[in-house]
Design a protein around this motif. Structure first.
Motif, PDB file in Angstrom:
ATOM      1  N   GLY A   1       0.800  -1.206   0.000  1.00  0.00           N
ATOM      2  CA  GLY A   1       0.000   0.000   0.000  1.00  0.00           C
ATOM      3  C   GLY A   1       0.835   1.257   0.000  1.00  0.00           C
ATOM      4  N   LEU A   2       0.191   2.362  -0.323  1.00  0.00           N
ATOM      5  CA  LEU A   2       0.826   3.674  -0.327  1.00  0.00           C
ATOM      6  C   LEU A   2      -0.021   4.623   0.516  1.00  0.00           C
ATOM      7  CD1 LEU A   2       2.795   5.833  -1.271  1.00  0.00           C
ATOM      8  CD2 LEU A   2       1.557   5.941  -3.437  1.00  0.00           C
ATOM      9  N   PHE A   3       0.574   5.110   1.613  1.00  0.00           N
ATOM     10  CA  PHE A   3      -0.072   6.091   2.466  1.00  0.00           C
ATOM     11  C   PHE A   3       0.396   7.482   2.060  1.00  0.00           C
ATOM     12  CE2 PHE A   3      -0.002   2.269   5.093  1.00  0.00           C
ATOM     13  CZ  PHE A   3      -1.295   2.241   5.620  1.00  0.00           C
ATOM     14  N   THR A   4      -0.549   8.365   1.752  1.00  0.00           N
ATOM     15  CA  THR A   4      -0.243   9.759   1.483  1.00  0.00           C
ATOM     16  C   THR A   4      -0.626  10.556   2.715  1.00  0.00           C
ATOM     17  OG1 THR A   4      -0.723   9.434  -0.876  1.00  0.00           O
ATOM     18  CG2 THR A   4      -0.648  11.706  -0.064  1.00  0.00           C
ATOM     19  N   VAL A   5       0.362  11.220   3.315  1.00  0.00           N
ATOM     20  CA  VAL A   5       0.163  11.890   4.599  1.00  0.00           C
ATOM     21  C   VAL A   5       0.429  13.383   4.451  1.00  0.00           C
ATOM     22  CG1 VAL A   5       0.913  12.051   7.006  1.00  0.00           C
ATOM     23  CG2 VAL A   5       0.828   9.815   5.860  1.00  0.00           C
ATOM     24  N   SER A   6      -0.521  14.179   4.925  1.00  0.00           N
ATOM     25  CA  SER A   6      -0.344  15.625   5.029  1.00  0.00           C
ATOM     26  C   SER A   6      -0.275  15.970   6.503  1.00  0.00           C
ATOM     27  CB  SER A   6      -1.504  16.369   4.370  1.00  0.00           C
ATOM     28  OG  SER A   6      -1.607  16.034   2.999  1.00  0.00           O
ATOM     29  N   SER A   7       0.790  16.677   6.909  1.00  0.00           N
ATOM     30  CA  SER A   7       0.947  16.940   8.333  1.00  0.00           C
ATOM     31  C   SER A   7       1.960  18.038   8.589  1.00  0.00           C
ATOM     32  CB  SER A   7       1.396  15.669   9.058  1.00  0.00           C
ATOM     33  OG  SER A   7       1.687  15.931  10.408  1.00  0.00           O
ATOM     34  N   LYS A   8       1.683  18.864   9.584  1.00  0.00           N
ATOM     35  CA  LYS A   8       2.659  19.813  10.102  1.00  0.00           C
ATOM     36  C   LYS A   8       3.205  19.345  11.445  1.00  0.00           C
ATOM     37  CE  LYS A   8       0.758  23.877   7.754  1.00  0.00           C
ATOM     38  NZ  LYS A   8       0.199  25.266   7.920  1.00  0.00           N
TER      39      LYS A   8
END
Length: 277
Positions: free
Chosen positions: A153-160
């Protein structure tokens, strides 16, 4: 893009079980899954430097039960990001290394990894992060599926704030088989809007234990569609675990690959893979 050549570029004495590689300013930055260093190898002078990422009594060939299992490395600007696989509780750290100041910051990814497992419906014993890409805006974590119930799988993460606040998207993939065994993600790099990934087939049902190596392949995922564009077997014997861009010309793409030999020998071979456009 079907034709390819695979050749040895160099051998580096002092690094074993290489699990990630990046090229920046004519230096190769490498990690090992059983060491506490970010290695820095100058291609011109052949000098190897070691940057310690964390304190540990044993710095190399760390016993399996103790090792942080550094499996993925990404770069943006002067910062390098190295993460553990998450396959045990001791493997949930991210190390941020600044190439200019040599400063190291440690980030706990436990909450993120647990959220990934829930979001991707992946059992803790099957969770195994092996690749990382960062474009300055989003993180791409590659989950290496194990034989049986495991999932690629591929997790796309947006985070500060990687420790406490993040948004996650997940895409699952079924990769080609090599000798009857499904290939599993081992690393990736972003080039011209495509994620070039490596995958290997290893005859094991475990995210913890190694198995017989059956070969490796390369492929691409389009960031816009998140679909696999192509894949190509590149070896029947090698367990390639790291990829970085070497040269990008009108005629071809050249990558450097590193291999995890699953031994205690402190020696790594760097390969050059050329793909014709």
């Amino acid at each position: 893009m079907q034709q390819f050549t695979l050749e040895i570029l160099c051998q580096i004495i002092g690094i074993g079980s290489a699990s990630g590689i990046l090229l920046k300013d004519n230096k190769l930055y490498l990690i090992s899954d059983n060491a506490s260093f970010l290695y820095e190898y100058r291609l011109d002078s052949k000098i190897l430097n070691k940057n310690r990422l964390f304190e540990n009594e044993i710095t190399e060939n760390i016993p399996k039960i103790q090792k942080p299992d550094l499996e993925a490395i990404a770069n943006f600007g002067d910062d390098f990001y190295i993460v553990g696989s998450g396959s045990t509780e001791k493997r949930n750290k991210m190390f941020r290394f600044n190439a200019v100041t040599k400063k190291v910051d440690t980030i706990d990814l436990t909450n993120l990894y647990l959220s990934m497992q829930r979001f991707g419906n992946i059992k803790s014993e099957d969770f195994n992060i092996e690749g990382l890409v960062y474009n300055g805006d989003q993180w791409f974590f590659f989950q290496r599926g194990n034989n049986g119930s495991g999932k690629n799988g591929l997790f796309t993460v947006s985070s500060k704030d990687m420790e406490n606040e993040f948004n996650i998207l997940y895409n699952s993939y079924k990769l080609p088989k090599i000798k009857g065994v499904q290939a599993t993600f081992t690393d990736a790099i972003l080039v011209d809007g495509l994620l070039y990934f490596l995958a290997t087939a290893e005859d094991t049902d475990s995210a913890y234990d190694d198995g017989q190596v059956l070969g490796s392949l390369i492929g691409t995922i389009d960031l816009k569609t998140m679909k696999i564009v192509f894949s190509k077997k590149i070896s029947s014997t090698h367990k390639f675990e790291g990829i970085t861009l070497y040269k990008n010309t009108n005629e071809s793409l050249e990558f450097l690959l590193c291999e995890d030999n699953d031994t205690e020998k402190l020696e790594s071979t760097i390969y050059k893979l050329t793909l014709q456009k």
